[in-house]
Design a protein around this motif. Structure first.
Motif, PDB file in Angstrom:
ATOM      1  N   THR A  24       6.132   4.282 -18.770  1.00 52.95           N
ATOM      2  CA  THR A  24       5.515   3.066 -19.310  1.00 52.95           C
ATOM      3  C   THR A  24       5.038   3.298 -20.738  1.00 52.95           C
ATOM      4  OG1 THR A  24       4.843   2.404 -17.096  1.00 52.95           O
ATOM      5  CG2 THR A  24       3.693   1.364 -18.936  1.00 52.95           C
ATOM      6  N   ALA A  25       4.370   4.414 -20.975  1.00 51.18           N
ATOM      7  CA  ALA A  25       3.888   4.735 -22.321  1.00 51.18           C
ATOM      8  C   ALA A  25       5.060   4.928 -23.286  1.00 51.18           C
ATOM      9  CB  ALA A  25       3.021   5.993 -22.281  1.00 51.18           C
ATOM     10  N   LEU A  26       6.126   5.523 -22.804  1.00 50.89           N
ATOM     11  CA  LEU A  26       7.304   5.744 -23.633  1.00 50.89           C
ATOM     12  C   LEU A  26       7.943   4.425 -24.057  1.00 50.89           C
ATOM     13  CD1 LEU A  26       9.195   7.902 -24.787  1.00 50.89           C
ATOM     14  CD2 LEU A  26      10.463   7.799 -22.654  1.00 50.89           C
ATOM     15  N   VAL A  27       8.091   3.520 -23.108  1.00 46.42           N
ATOM     16  CA  VAL A  27       8.671   2.206 -23.418  1.00 46.42           C
ATOM     17  C   VAL A  27       7.784   1.469 -24.421  1.00 46.42           C
ATOM     18  CG1 VAL A  27       9.218  -0.069 -22.459  1.00 46.42           C
ATOM     19  CG2 VAL A  27       9.985   2.001 -21.276  1.00 46.42           C
ATOM     20  N   GLU A  28       6.482   1.451 -24.166  1.00 47.17           N
ATOM     21  CA  GLU A  28       5.561   0.755 -25.075  1.00 47.17           C
ATOM     22  C   GLU A  28       5.546   1.412 -26.458  1.00 47.17           C
ATOM     23  OE1 GLU A  28       1.814   0.691 -23.057  1.00 47.17           O
ATOM     24  OE2 GLU A  28       2.492  -0.833 -21.630  1.00 47.17           O
ATOM     25  N   GLY A  29       5.573   2.728 -26.510  1.00 44.95           N
ATOM     26  CA  GLY A  29       5.529   3.439 -27.782  1.00 44.95           C
ATOM     27  C   GLY A  29       6.819   3.313 -28.589  1.00 44.95           C
ATOM     28  N   SER A  30       7.941   3.144 -27.904  1.00 44.09           N
ATOM     29  CA  SER A  30       9.233   3.030 -28.582  1.00 44.09           C
ATOM     30  C   SER A  30       9.512   1.617 -29.075  1.00 44.09           C
ATOM     31  CB  SER A  30      10.356   3.447 -27.624  1.00 44.09           C
ATOM     32  OG  SER A  30      10.198   4.775 -27.230  1.00 44.09           O
ATOM     33  N   HIS A  31       8.856   0.639 -28.492  1.00 46.13           N
ATOM     34  CA  HIS A  31       9.168  -0.763 -28.782  1.00 46.13           C
ATOM     35  C   HIS A  31       9.170  -1.118 -30.265  1.00 46.13           C
ATOM     36  CE1 HIS A  31       8.450  -5.191 -28.732  1.00 46.13           C
ATOM     37  NE2 HIS A  31       9.574  -5.084 -28.038  1.00 46.13           N
ATOM     38  N   PRO A  32       8.150  -0.751 -31.066  1.00 47.67           N
ATOM     39  CA  PRO A  32       8.180  -1.142 -32.483  1.00 47.67           C
ATOM     40  C   PRO A  32       9.401  -0.599 -33.237  1.00 47.67           C
ATOM     41  CG  PRO A  32       6.010  -0.318 -31.890  1.00 47.67           C
ATOM     42  CD  PRO A  32       6.906  -0.043 -30.724  1.00 47.67           C
ATOM     43  N   ASN A  33       9.780   0.637 -32.967  1.00 42.94           N
ATOM     44  CA  ASN A  33      10.920   1.245 -33.652  1.00 42.94           C
ATOM     45  C   ASN A  33      12.233   0.614 -33.211  1.00 42.94           C
ATOM     46  OD1 ASN A  33       9.381   3.240 -35.099  1.00 42.94           O
ATOM     47  ND2 ASN A  33       9.066   4.223 -33.133  1.00 42.94           N
ATOM     48  N   VAL A  34      12.361   0.385 -31.923  1.00 42.82           N
ATOM     49  CA  VAL A  34      13.576  -0.220 -31.382  1.00 42.82           C
ATOM     50  C   VAL A  34      13.731  -1.640 -31.935  1.00 42.82           C
ATOM     51  CG1 VAL A  34      14.623  -1.074 -29.240  1.00 42.82           C
ATOM     52  CG2 VAL A  34      13.625   1.220 -29.317  1.00 42.82           C
ATOM     53  N   ARG A  35      12.659  -2.370 -31.967  1.00 43.23           N
ATOM     54  CA  ARG A  35      12.682  -3.747 -32.464  1.00 43.23           C
ATOM     55  C   ARG A  35      13.055  -3.793 -33.950  1.00 43.23           C
ATOM     56  NH1 ARG A  35       7.447  -7.231 -31.699  1.00 43.23           N
ATOM     57  NH2 ARG A  35       8.217  -9.148 -32.596  1.00 43.23           N
ATOM     58  N   ARG A  36      12.474  -2.906 -34.735  1.00 41.77           N
ATOM     59  CA  ARG A  36      12.760  -2.845 -36.164  1.00 41.77           C
ATOM     60  C   ARG A  36      14.240  -2.544 -36.393  1.00 41.77           C
ATOM     61  NH1 ARG A  36       9.848   1.181 -37.256  1.00 41.77           N
ATOM     62  NH2 ARG A  36       7.910   0.036 -37.365  1.00 41.77           N
ATOM     63  N   PHE A  37      14.779  -1.600 -35.647  1.00 40.38           N
ATOM     64  CA  PHE A  37      16.178  -1.240 -35.805  1.00 40.38           C
ATOM     65  C   PHE A  37      17.078  -2.391 -35.379  1.00 40.38           C
ATOM     66  CE2 PHE A  37      20.056   1.106 -34.507  1.00 40.38           C
ATOM     67  CZ  PHE A  37      20.398   1.581 -35.761  1.00 40.38           C
ATOM     68  N   ALA A  38      16.744  -3.055 -34.285  1.00 43.04           N
ATOM     69  CA  ALA A  38      17.548  -4.192 -33.816  1.00 43.04           C
ATOM     70  C   ALA A  38      17.570  -5.303 -34.859  1.00 43.04           C
ATOM     71  CB  ALA A  38      17.004  -4.713 -32.491  1.00 43.04           C
ATOM     72  N   ARG A  39      16.450  -5.541 -35.493  1.00 44.03           N
ATOM     73  CA  ARG A  39      16.397  -6.580 -36.536  1.00 44.03           C
ATOM     74  C   ARG A  39      17.314  -6.252 -37.697  1.00 44.03           C
ATOM     75  NH1 ARG A  39       9.946  -7.475 -36.616  1.00 44.03           N
ATOM     76  NH2 ARG A  39       9.808  -8.813 -34.780  1.00 44.03           N
ATOM     77  N   SER A  40      17.492  -4.957 -37.971  1.00 45.96           N
ATOM     78  CA  SER A  40      18.349  -4.569 -39.087  1.00 45.96           C
ATOM     79  C   SER A  40      19.832  -4.674 -38.737  1.00 45.96           C
ATOM     80  CB  SER A  40      18.019  -3.152 -39.548  1.00 45.96           C
ATOM     81  OG  SER A  40      18.484  -2.196 -38.616  1.00 45.96           O
ATOM     82  N   LEU A  41      20.156  -4.735 -37.453  1.00 46.40           N
ATOM     83  CA  LEU A  41      21.559  -4.746 -37.045  1.00 46.40           C
ATOM     84  C   LEU A  41      22.068  -6.082 -36.527  1.00 46.40           C
ATOM     85  CD1 LEU A  41      22.150  -1.408 -35.122  1.00 46.40           C
ATOM     86  CD2 LEU A  41      22.909  -2.027 -37.398  1.00 46.40           C
ATOM     87  N   CYS A  42      21.269  -6.792 -35.792  1.00 53.06           N
ATOM     88  CA  CYS A  42      21.751  -7.997 -35.114  1.00 53.06           C
ATOM     89  C   CYS A  42      21.840  -9.186 -36.069  1.00 53.06           C
ATOM     90  CB  CYS A  42      20.855  -8.334 -33.926  1.00 53.06           C
ATOM     91  SG  CYS A  42      21.042  -7.168 -32.566  1.00 53.06           S
ATOM     92  N   ALA A  43      22.735 -10.106 -35.729  1.00 57.82           N
ATOM     93  CA  ALA A  43      23.010 -11.263 -36.584  1.00 57.82           C
ATOM     94  C   ALA A  43      21.860 -12.261 -36.626  1.00 57.82           C
ATOM     95  CB  ALA A  43      24.282 -11.962 -36.113  1.00 57.82           C
ATOM     96  N   THR A  44      21.116 -12.381 -35.536  1.00 58.58           N
ATOM     97  CA  THR A  44      20.031 -13.356 -35.489  1.00 58.58           C
ATOM     98  C   THR A  44      18.767 -12.689 -34.958  1.00 58.58           C
ATOM     99  OG1 THR A  44      20.453 -14.077 -33.209  1.00 58.58           O
ATOM    100  CG2 THR A  44      21.700 -15.210 -34.967  1.00 58.58           C
ATOM    101  N   PRO A  45      17.609 -13.258 -35.259  1.00 54.34           N
ATOM    102  CA  PRO A  45      16.374 -12.715 -34.692  1.00 54.34           C
ATOM    103  C   PRO A  45      16.374 -12.755 -33.165  1.00 54.34           C
ATOM    104  CG  PRO A  45      15.873 -14.227 -36.491  1.00 54.34           C
ATOM    105  CD  PRO A  45      17.343 -14.332 -36.231  1.00 54.34           C
ATOM    106  N   GLU A  46      16.996 -13.782 -32.610  1.00 54.36           N
ATOM    107  CA  GLU A  46      17.055 -13.891 -31.146  1.00 54.36           C
ATOM    108  C   GLU A  46      17.890 -12.756 -30.552  1.00 54.36           C
ATOM    109  OE1 GLU A  46      17.855 -16.458 -33.254  1.00 54.36           O
ATOM    110  OE2 GLU A  46      15.994 -17.587 -33.003  1.00 54.36           O
ATOM    111  N   ASP A  47      19.058 -12.479 -31.174  1.00 48.10           N
ATOM    112  CA  ASP A  47      19.888 -11.370 -30.711  1.00 48.10           C
ATOM    113  C   ASP A  47      19.149 -10.041 -30.857  1.00 48.10           C
ATOM    114  OD1 ASP A  47      21.994 -12.964 -29.964  1.00 48.10           O
ATOM    115  OD2 ASP A  47      23.250 -12.490 -31.707  1.00 48.10           O
ATOM    116  N   ALA A  48      18.414  -9.897 -31.947  1.00 52.25           N
ATOM    117  CA  ALA A  48      17.657  -8.657 -32.170  1.00 52.25           C
ATOM    118  C   ALA A  48      16.620  -8.458 -31.073  1.00 52.25           C
ATOM    119  CB  ALA A  48      16.987  -8.681 -33.540  1.00 52.25           C
ATOM    120  N   GLU A  49      15.915  -9.515 -30.739  1.00 48.35           N
ATOM    121  CA  GLU A  49      14.893  -9.406 -29.694  1.00 48.35           C
ATOM    122  C   GLU A  49      15.539  -9.100 -28.344  1.00 48.35           C
ATOM    123  OE1 GLU A  49      11.248  -8.745 -28.677  1.00 48.35           O
ATOM    124  OE2 GLU A  49      11.704  -9.405 -30.705  1.00 48.35           O
TER     125      GLU A  49
END
Length: 184
Positions: A24-49
């Motif tokens: 649980t702590a790992l998932v919560e701690g990784s979320h900001p980094n994963v989200r930031r990276f997804a935003r840099s790759l995905c075509a839309t904010p919805e796809d990134a999320e």
């Protein structure tokens, strides 16, 4: 300001052994980094999320299959990249482009593929170079902070960062990027 560093290897190791609190702590701690990276790759904010959520679900379900606790960042980036590429491939031709888009859907997909190539080049770096590159160029930490976090001198951090950037550039030159005329 929230801590944006990747979770400690001990937390990853505990999660790999099935400790629910650690997972649980790992998932919560990784979320900001994963989200930031997804935003840099995905075509839309919805796809990134959606891609970030999918990556965190995979992390939760499959953390035990991760071979090395120090490989968490590259593993997560690969999952996010693959999910963004999957979403780009399944983009319907009649789906609206984001409001900020001024290019065709094909251009958007090509940009995402290029980002995927960069992610693959970063994932292929030796761990010590990858950590420096991720902290400086992806997470945006200062050189001093990066050096301190990794227990390096500033000169050693700069040297690793230079080698990492050069390796990524060489890798990108070695693998041609797709162009609009490239069709199988």
């Amino acid at each position: 300001m929230a801590d944006t560093t990747w979770p400690a290897e001990q937390l990853v190791a505990d999660a790999q052994r099935g400790d629910v609190a650690s997972i649980t702590a790992l998932v919560e701690g990784s979320h900001p980094n994963v989200r930031r990276f997804a935003r840099s790759l995905c075509a839309t904010p919805e796809d990134a999320e959606d891609a970030a959520q999918e990556a965190l679900i995979i992390l939760y379900r499959k953390i035990g299959t991760l071979r090395a606790s120090g490989a968490l960042a590259s593993w997560m980036f690969r999952i996010v990249r693959n999910e963004c590429l999957r979403r780009a491939r399944t983009m319907r031709p009649h789906a609206p482009l984001p409001d900020t888009a001024v290019s065709s859907a094909e251009d958007v997909v090509l940009e995402r593929i290029e980002a995927g190539r960069v992610a693959a080049a970063v994932a292929a770096l030796p761990a010590e170079q990858r950590r420096v590159l991720i902290m400086r160029d992806i997470q945006g930490h200062s050189g001093r902070t990066t050096a301190q976090e990794l227990g390096l001198t500033t000169a050693a951090m700069k040297s690793r960062l230079h080698r990492a950037r050069a390796s990524v550039q060489q890798s990108l030159r070695a693998t041609p990027s797709p162009t609009t005329g490239d069709t199988p």
